[in-house]
Design a protein around this motif. Structure first.
Motif, PDB file in Angstrom:
ATOM      1  N   ASN A 179      28.417 -38.631  23.932  1.00  0.00           N
ATOM      2  CA  ASN A 179      27.680 -40.317  23.965  1.00  0.00           C
ATOM      3  C   ASN A 179      28.012 -41.620  24.921  1.00  0.00           C
ATOM      4  O   ASN A 179      29.220 -41.740  24.290  1.00  0.00           O
ATOM      5  N   ASP A 218      27.315 -47.486  22.939  1.00  0.00           N
ATOM      6  CA  ASP A 218      26.121 -48.417  22.609  1.00  0.00           C
ATOM      7  C   ASP A 218      26.414 -49.131  21.408  1.00  0.00           C
ATOM      8  O   ASP A 218      26.730 -48.417  20.480  1.00  0.00           O
ATOM      9  N   TYR A 232      21.744 -44.847  21.435  1.00  0.00           N
ATOM     10  CA  TYR A 232      21.535 -44.598  22.753  1.00  0.00           C
ATOM     11  C   TYR A 232      22.106 -42.992  23.107  1.00  0.00           C
ATOM     12  O   TYR A 232      22.990 -43.258  24.022  1.00  0.00           O
ATOM     13  N   TYR A 284      20.130 -44.033  29.223  1.00  0.00           N
ATOM     14  CA  TYR A 284      20.410 -44.968  28.321  1.00  0.00           C
ATOM     15  C   TYR A 284      20.456 -46.207  29.383  1.00  0.00           C
ATOM     16  O   TYR A 284      20.174 -47.331  28.837  1.00  0.00           O
TER      17      TYR A 284
END
Ligand SMILES: Cc1cc2nc3c(=O)[nH]c(=O)nc-3n(C[C@H](O)[C@H](O)[C@H](O)COP(=O)(O)OP(=O)(O)OC[C@H]3O[C@@H](n4cnc5c(N)ncnc54)[C@H](O)[C@@H]3O)c2cc1C
Length: 404
Positions: free
Chosen positions: A73, A76, A81, A110
């Motif tokens: 990941n 954010d 996201y 993203y």
């Protein structure tokens, strides 16, 4: 003058004057993007330079990633996201291993979601300017910044062993120089290294029909994922989602602010343990039986001969090959960031080439921050991976919001 025109074209003059704070982020990979998204959420004027996900876009397209689905990941501020959310939105099932293609599609999604205004120009020079910084761009523009975050990744730090330094690029290259290996069909190629990129480069070379040998200076190891695979949902007892390092230890390195408090000696040995050279087990069928594996051996000498390379090995044997690919990884070093003016580089306190950082990821130069692998000396191995992108993004943003 050039600075004002650039700043004003992206942010209203009024806004810049009210805050008197412009952060420049150099680099638009996972760390630069995550930091820009966090600063944007706090309305902090920010300019981000670099080519979005450039390092990843140059990797061989058929590649698979060592990291697991849960550990890819890009951070954010709302944690919305994620790769998981992207998968759900696009009916893409969880992958094991995750393909580079999926990760790049996720990073594009993203980017659309966080809607960053990225200036794809490279920074040519960074210097101190009073209490702030002067940033010169490759296209001749320049900007002033009160704070600068370095997020240019590892591409400037390829490890080139001594024996290879005098040889031409036609005969010797680093794994990062190749987005495919098609030119090596039918060629004799030695790959040096014991980590994922050495193994994966060798497998990709074998795929195109090269005659490959992988030579590593120590044992050739596969990451042991049995505990991960067979513990089902209980695996979280042993491995957090960030999933860096062996069972148990991976919980410690998941918290970079805790890791930072360990002694330098412990930090260095834990970091080395978590990123020790080894390959992902899913690569095994593409390696074993397909090409020669030579462990515990190193190249002691390499010389140009008959249009190729003559190699002398530490076990006394020799090889005549067409090319050597260095899968020798990266060694972060502030001194290799040549776009930072020498005088400024000198002011950065360093240990083993890494900048020494405080809890805000700030170096000994006030308001000059470092992220990614360069932060690993203080914050641990998590900084070498996408999954650590939350840490400098949050800390740098907090530091700015607090006006420290
Ligand atoms: C073969 C390979 C496989 C990997 N696999 C994984 C994996 O499975 N999982 C994982 O988490 N990590 C993996 N990594 C590590 C990966 O590199 C990092 O996790 C990640 O890319 C770090 O992000 P970053 O933002 O620090 O740097 P990068 O992604 O390298 O981004 C650097 C950015 O800086 C910009 N830039 C460079 N110079 C300048 C300049 N002068 N001015 C402006 N911009 C500039 C570039 O355009 C780019 O936008 C792998 C690395 C390699 C080499």
């Amino acid at each position: 003058m050039a600075m004002l025109s650039l700043t004003i074209s992206r942010y209203s003059k009024e806004f810049v004057e009210v805050t008197q704070e412009t952060t420049v982020i150099i680099g638009a990979g996972p760390y630069g993007l995550a930091a820009a998204a966090h600063l944007k959420a706090k309305n902090i004027p920010t300019l981000i330079f670099g080519k979005p996900m450039e390092f990843w876009k140059k990797m061989p397209p058929g590649m698979f990633l060592k990291s697991t689905w849960a550990s890819l990941n890009i951070a954010d501020p709302q944690n919305v996201y994620t790769l998981g959310k992207f998968g759900k939105a696009h009916q893409i099932a969880k992958q094991d291993p995750v393909s580079l293609k999926t990760f790049l599609a996720y990073s594009q999604w993203y980017l659309e979601k966080v809607a960053l205004d990225i200036d794809q120009t490279f920074v040519k020079a960074l210097a101190r300017d009073g209490r702030g910084f002067h940033v010169e761009l490759e296209d001749g523009r320049s900007v002033k910044a009160s704070r600068v975050l370095i997020a240019t990744g590892v591409a400037l730090f390829p490890c080139i062993p001594e024996f290879a330094r005098h040889l031409p690029p036609e005969l010797i290259s680093h794994s990062q120089d190749h987005s495919d290996f098609l030119d090596f069909q039918g060629k004799r190629v030695v790959v040096i290294g014991r980590g994922q990129s050495a193994f994966e480069s060798a497998a990709l070379l074998a795929d195109v029909g090269a005659d490959v040998e992988l030579i590593g200076r120590g044992p050739l190891l596969w990451i042991d994922r049995r505990l991960y695979r067979y513990t089902g949902i209980a695996r979280r007892i042993f491995y957090p989602p960030s999933d860096i390092g062996p069972a148990g230890v991976s919980w410690l390195v998941a918290f970079p602010q805790v890791f930072r408090r360990l002694s330098a000696k412990n930090r260095v040995s834990l970091d080395a343990r978590c990123v020790r050279p080894a390959a992902a087990p899913w690569l095994r069928p593409r390696v074993e039986g397909r090409f020669t594996l030579t462990p515990n051996t190193c190249i002691v000498e390499a010389a140009e001969q008959q249009g190729g390379l003559h190699l002398k090995l530490s076990d006394g044997s020799t090889r005549q090959v067409d090319h050597v690919v260095l899968g020798t990884g990266y060694q972060p070093d502030v001194e290799a960031l040549t776009y930072i003016e020498p005088a400024l580089r000198q002011q950065v306190r360093k240990e083993n080439g890494y900048p020494v950082l405080n809890q805000w990821f700030e170096s000994s130069v006030p308001h000059l921050y470092f992220s990614g692998a360069l932060a690993a000396y203080n914050f641990g191995p998590i900084c070498r991976f996408v999954t650590g992108s939350f840490a400098p993004a949050r800390q740098k943003t907090r530091h700015t919001v607090l006006g420290l």
